[in-house]
Scaffold this motif. Structure first.
Motif, PDB file in Angstrom:
ATOM      1  N   SER A  83       8.113   3.122  27.558  1.00  0.00           N
ATOM      2  CA  SER A  83       9.053   2.034  27.801  1.00  0.00           C
ATOM      3  C   SER A  83       9.376   1.355  26.481  1.00  0.00           C
ATOM      4  CB  SER A  83       8.452   1.015  28.771  1.00  0.00           C
ATOM      5  OG  SER A  83       8.224   1.585  30.039  1.00  0.00           O
ATOM      6  N   GLY A  84      10.325   0.445  26.513  1.00  0.00           N
ATOM      7  CA  GLY A  84      10.656  -0.331  25.331  1.00  0.00           C
ATOM      8  C   GLY A  84       9.984  -1.687  25.364  1.00  0.00           C
ATOM      9  N   GLU A 116      16.464   3.741  29.087  1.00  0.00           N
ATOM     10  CA  GLU A 116      17.193   3.581  27.832  1.00  0.00           C
ATOM     11  C   GLU A 116      18.437   2.727  28.076  1.00  0.00           C
ATOM     12  OE1 GLU A 116      17.531   3.105  24.827  1.00  0.00           O
ATOM     13  OE2 GLU A 116      17.226   5.084  23.898  1.00  0.00           O
ATOM     14  N   ARG A 117      18.873   2.087  27.016  1.00  0.00           N
ATOM     15  CA  ARG A 117      20.129   1.332  27.045  1.00  0.00           C
ATOM     16  C   ARG A 117      21.205   2.237  26.466  1.00  0.00           C
ATOM     17  NH1 ARG A 117      16.751  -3.628  24.378  1.00  0.00           N
ATOM     18  NH2 ARG A 117      15.893  -4.464  26.333  1.00  0.00           N
ATOM     19  N   TYR A 118      22.201   2.547  27.272  1.00  0.00           N
ATOM     20  CA  TYR A 118      23.208   3.528  26.864  1.00  0.00           C
ATOM     21  C   TYR A 118      24.063   2.991  25.708  1.00  0.00           C
ATOM     22  CZ  TYR A 118      27.108   6.689  26.777  1.00  0.00           C
ATOM     23  OH  TYR A 118      28.057   7.575  26.348  1.00  0.00           O
ATOM     24  N   GLY A 119      24.486   3.911  24.851  1.00  0.00           N
ATOM     25  CA  GLY A 119      25.371   3.590  23.737  1.00  0.00           C
ATOM     26  C   GLY A 119      25.357   4.736  22.752  1.00  0.00           C
ATOM     27  N   GLN A 160      14.475   1.586  18.494  1.00  0.00           N
ATOM     28  CA  GLN A 160      13.489   0.558  18.182  1.00  0.00           C
ATOM     29  C   GLN A 160      12.098   1.159  17.997  1.00  0.00           C
ATOM     30  OE1 GLN A 160      13.875  -2.602  21.095  1.00  0.00           O
ATOM     31  NE2 GLN A 160      16.023  -2.929  20.604  1.00  0.00           N
ATOM     32  N   LEU A 161      11.778   2.196  18.762  1.00  0.00           N
ATOM     33  CA  LEU A 161      10.516   2.907  18.562  1.00  0.00           C
ATOM     34  C   LEU A 161      10.445   3.515  17.165  1.00  0.00           C
ATOM     35  CD1 LEU A 161      10.083   4.718  21.986  1.00  0.00           C
ATOM     36  CD2 LEU A 161       8.260   3.454  20.851  1.00  0.00           C
ATOM     37  N   LEU A 162      11.494   4.221  16.778  1.00  0.00           N
ATOM     38  CA  LEU A 162      11.518   4.867  15.473  1.00  0.00           C
ATOM     39  C   LEU A 162      11.461   3.841  14.346  1.00  0.00           C
ATOM     40  CD1 LEU A 162      14.180   7.677  16.056  1.00  0.00           C
ATOM     41  CD2 LEU A 162      11.681   7.858  16.175  1.00  0.00           C
ATOM     42  N   GLY A 220       6.292  -1.724  31.592  1.00  0.00           N
ATOM     43  CA  GLY A 220       6.189  -3.162  31.456  1.00  0.00           C
ATOM     44  C   GLY A 220       6.683  -3.828  32.732  1.00  0.00           C
ATOM     45  N   ILE A 221       6.500  -5.120  32.819  1.00  0.00           N
ATOM     46  CA  ILE A 221       7.036  -5.917  33.921  1.00  0.00           C
ATOM     47  C   ILE A 221       7.752  -7.111  33.314  1.00  0.00           C
ATOM     48  CG2 ILE A 221       6.510  -7.306  35.960  1.00  0.00           C
ATOM     49  CD1 ILE A 221       3.995  -5.629  36.346  1.00  0.00           C
TER      50      ILE A 221
END
Length: 221
Positions: free
Chosen positions: A35-36, A65-68, A79-81, A127-128
């Motif tokens: 997750s993010g 994921e947030r598309y774009g 953001q992970l990278l 996450g929550i």
């Protein structure tokens, strides 16, 4: 559900690292879905702690994921990278590839179905949110009613691609990280009977082996 009271992320990093490493040491193939948000730092630390993993055995993808465009600043994968996630210890499966949202959703759905079939062990970290959401499933979102493993929709903030409730019973182990008093009401609501549409995190109760790491310490937990 099991609950473990924590004051920081150390325990979940140790437990998740140990779980993945034990499976890899036995020569098992592991699918690890991330997750993010607040779990990004955990994922980076766990991956740094994994010893000499075989890229053919460890496969890493996303729960949502947030598309774009590929690499856009709100992307969970980006953001992970940017947080130091290594590209060398596993075979990576990002969601965004430059296709439109419909084709991206179908492509990741097909890929995830294949990965699940191939994996010996399937692990997810969730996450929550303070609003009770988990993965990319916001309250009252259309994806909560989806018949697909991966679906997409336009939310109030982002266009979202997310795994659905159908993923939960497929996973062998689920790690949930939920800290901060803003999330305590959602943790309480998650345990109560009620609509998944109101509190999407209630889908986590359908998991086989779910551990919630939280700083909430009321008796109910």
């Amino acid at each position: 559900m099991n609950y473990i009271h924590i004051n920081n992320s150390t325990r979940i990093v140790v437990d998740l690292t140990s779980t993945i490493q034990q499976e890899l040491d036995q020569g098992k193939s592991v699918l690890w879905l991330l997750s993010g948000g607040s779990s990004i730092e955990i994922a980076v630390n766990v991956q740094n702690n994994i010893r000499n993993s075989n890229q053919n055995l460890l496969h890493i993808g996303l729960i949502d994921e947030r598309y774009g465009d590929v690499g856009h600043k709100y992307s969970n994968w980006h953001q992970l990278l940017m947080s130091g996630f290594s590209t060398k210890k596993a075979t990576l499966h990002p969601i965004l590839t430059g296709l439109n949202m419909k084709d991206t959703t179908k492509s990741y759905n097909d890929e995830l179905v294949h990965l699940i079939k191939q994996a010996d062990v399937k692990i997810g970290i969730f996450g929550i949110g303070a609003d009770g959401h988990t993965s990319g499933l916001l309250p009252n979102s259309d994806a909560l009613k989806s018949n697909e493993l991966v679906d997409s929709y336009t939310g109030p903030d982002f266009q979202r691609i997310t795994t659905t409730a159908h993923l939960i019973p497929i996973l062998d182990k689920i790690f949930v990280y939920a800290v901060g008093d803003a999330k305590w009401p959602a943790i309480i609501d998650m345990q109560d009977e009620g609509s998944v549409s109101e509190v999407p995190a209630r889908i986590l109760r359908d998991g086989h082996d779910v551990t919630v790491y939280t700083d909430y310490k009321e008796e109910k937990v």
